[in-house]
Design a protein around this motif. Structure first.
Motif, PDB file in Angstrom:
ATOM      1  N   PHE A 194      98.225  86.082  15.610  1.00  0.00           N
ATOM      2  CA  PHE A 194      96.933  87.126  16.264  1.00  0.00           C
ATOM      3  C   PHE A 194      96.548  86.793  17.805  1.00  0.00           C
ATOM      4  O   PHE A 194      96.885  86.601  19.219  1.00  0.00           O
ATOM      5  CB  PHE A 194      95.531  87.468  15.743  1.00  0.00           C
ATOM      6  CG  PHE A 194      95.320  88.706  16.961  1.00  0.00           C
ATOM      7  CD1 PHE A 194      95.806  89.846  17.153  1.00  0.00           C
ATOM      8  CD2 PHE A 194      94.200  88.145  17.260  1.00  0.00           C
ATOM      9  CE1 PHE A 194      94.914  91.062  17.931  1.00  0.00           C
ATOM     10  CE2 PHE A 194      93.087  89.166  18.141  1.00  0.00           C
ATOM     11  CZ  PHE A 194      94.233  91.152  18.398  1.00  0.00           C
ATOM     12  N   GLU A 231      97.281  93.224  15.750  1.00  0.00           N
ATOM     13  CA  GLU A 231      96.742  92.722  14.542  1.00  0.00           C
ATOM     14  C   GLU A 231      96.911  92.923  12.480  1.00  0.00           C
ATOM     15  O   GLU A 231      97.137  91.874  11.940  1.00  0.00           O
ATOM     16  CB  GLU A 231      95.368  93.215  14.512  1.00  0.00           C
ATOM     17  CG  GLU A 231      94.316  92.830  15.234  1.00  0.00           C
ATOM     18  CD  GLU A 231      93.072  93.236  15.534  1.00  0.00           C
ATOM     19  OE1 GLU A 231      93.302  94.625  15.393  1.00  0.00           O
ATOM     20  OE2 GLU A 231      92.068  92.811  15.670  1.00  0.00           O
ATOM     21  N   ARG A 232      98.266  94.766  12.982  1.00  0.00           N
ATOM     22  CA  ARG A 232      98.894  94.447  11.738  1.00  0.00           C
ATOM     23  C   ARG A 232      99.507  93.727  11.366  1.00  0.00           C
ATOM     24  O   ARG A 232      99.713  93.066  10.053  1.00  0.00           O
ATOM     25  CB  ARG A 232      98.966  96.114  11.429  1.00  0.00           C
ATOM     26  CG  ARG A 232      99.259  96.888  10.932  1.00  0.00           C
ATOM     27  CD  ARG A 232      99.296  98.105  10.557  1.00  0.00           C
ATOM     28  NE  ARG A 232     100.559  98.592  10.120  1.00  0.00           N
ATOM     29  CZ  ARG A 232     100.886  99.997  10.024  1.00  0.00           C
ATOM     30  NH1 ARG A 232     100.191 100.654  10.495  1.00  0.00           N
ATOM     31  NH2 ARG A 232     101.484 100.164   8.443  1.00  0.00           N
ATOM     32  N   CYS A 265     100.233  90.559  11.961  1.00  0.00           N
ATOM     33  CA  CYS A 265      99.664  89.115  11.869  1.00  0.00           C
ATOM     34  C   CYS A 265      99.018  89.137  10.734  1.00  0.00           C
ATOM     35  O   CYS A 265      98.944  87.805  10.015  1.00  0.00           O
ATOM     36  CB  CYS A 265      99.202  88.608  13.000  1.00  0.00           C
ATOM     37  SG  CYS A 265      99.626  88.755  14.900  1.00  0.00           S
ATOM     38  N   SER A 266      99.039  89.776  10.115  1.00  0.00           N
ATOM     39  CA  SER A 266      98.276  89.899   8.630  1.00  0.00           C
ATOM     40  C   SER A 266      99.428  89.701   7.759  1.00  0.00           C
ATOM     41  O   SER A 266     100.770  89.745   7.947  1.00  0.00           O
ATOM     42  CB  SER A 266      98.233  91.783   7.664  1.00  0.00           C
ATOM     43  OG  SER A 266      97.169  92.272   9.323  1.00  0.00           O
TER      44      SER A 266
END
Length: 304
Positions: A39, A76-77, A79-80
């Protein structure tokens, strides 16, 4: 915007106004960097592009919808952990099944072109894999090469990883009539290393000249352009360390009978652990520099 492509407002506005836009892939973030670091890198790449006067467009598939340009929550999603890795062949299935997925060079270039984006920055291009065991014939060739041959997008990268067959990759690019431009270099880079044994056919030393070549190529061909930019000198991996890790990694593949799509992740993990993080620093810095160069080129292309 269409049923199979959503372009973020900022990106759509920039494209409509003829400003420079740079596409970014999401597989680098979801699969190429450790959790927590990805991220940070994703945010940094977008800042680098903005600082150079262009607009970033990170691309991914979320809820079955290809998205060109992500908000902070979407980034962010991406990078999960757990996102599927989507090459071009996988896009239809991911869309129909409403899956989340990170786009590779092949799928990112395709979606960028559909959105009207002409320049794409990444770390390394996929290529022809080394034979395991050595001496056998491999049919493991990245879809990146065929997509680049048929998609008029300029990819700025640091060559291909030295864990690939660089000689065979260079040959495939020539066969597919993909022009290779060395950015301030006469040699084809080997990702962690600034130079491989292979020279580039053409060299450019600034974004203005690069844009001139890209524009001229677009008048005579429908293929993309590969512009190779070496890792910054201060982050180049020590060559002796690199060669030792590569030899060890290839032995590891043979010992564990690792093949196909599992080869690259296994070798990268060996490099990251065996170099005490030096290869990870090189990866991060080279992709940031590629983003900067791509943005400078995109700005020049937008004025044509």
């Amino acid at each position: 915007m269409s049923a199979h492509l959503v372009i973020a407002d900022e990106v759509a506005t920039a494209l409509g106004e003829g400003r420079g836009v740079v596409a970014l892939e999401s597989t680098l973030l979801a699969h190429g960097l450790p959790p927590g670091r990805s991220f940070e890198v994703g945010v940094r790449l977008e800042k680098v592009i903005r600082a150079a006067g262009a607009v970033p467009a990170t691309i991914a598939v979320l809820d079955g919808v290809p998205r060109v340009g992500l908000g902070i929550g979407e980034l962010e999603r991406v990078c999960s952990p757990g996102l599927a890795k989507l090459s071009l062949r996988d896009l239809g299935a991911a869309i129909a099944m409403r899956r989340d997925g990170a786009t590779t060079v092949a799928s990112t270039a395709t979606l960028a072109h559909k959105a009207g984006i002409r320049v794409f920055a990444t770390g390394g291009l996929g290529g022809v894999h080394l034979s395991v065991p050595s001496g056998t014939v491999t049919w493991d060739v990245s879809a990146d090469l065929d997509v680049l041959a048929n998609t008029p997008v300029t990819v700025v990268c640091s060559g291909v990883k030295s864990i690939l067959d660089i000689a065979a990759t260079v040959e495939v690019l020539e066969t597919r009539s993909v022009p290779v431009l060395g950015y301030r270099t006469d040699h084809f880079p080997a990702f962690y290393l600034r130079e491989s044994a292979h020279r580039v056919p053409w060299r450019v030393d600034n974004a203005v000249d690069a844009a001139e070549v890209i524009s001229a190529h677009g008048e005579v061909s429908g293929s993309g352009v590969l512009m190779v930019n070496p890792v910054p000198a201060e982050y180049e991996l020590d060559r002796a360390l690199h060669d030792r890790l590569l030899d060890e990694g290839m032995a590891l593949l043979r010992e564990r009978d690792i093949r196909g799509k599992d080869v690259t992740p296994a070798l990268l993990e060996h490099f990251h652990s065996g170099s005490a993080g030096s290869s990870l620093a090189a990866n991060t810095e080279l992709v940031a520099d590629n983003a900067r160069v791509a943005a400078e080129v995109a700005v020049q292309l937008s004025s044509r």
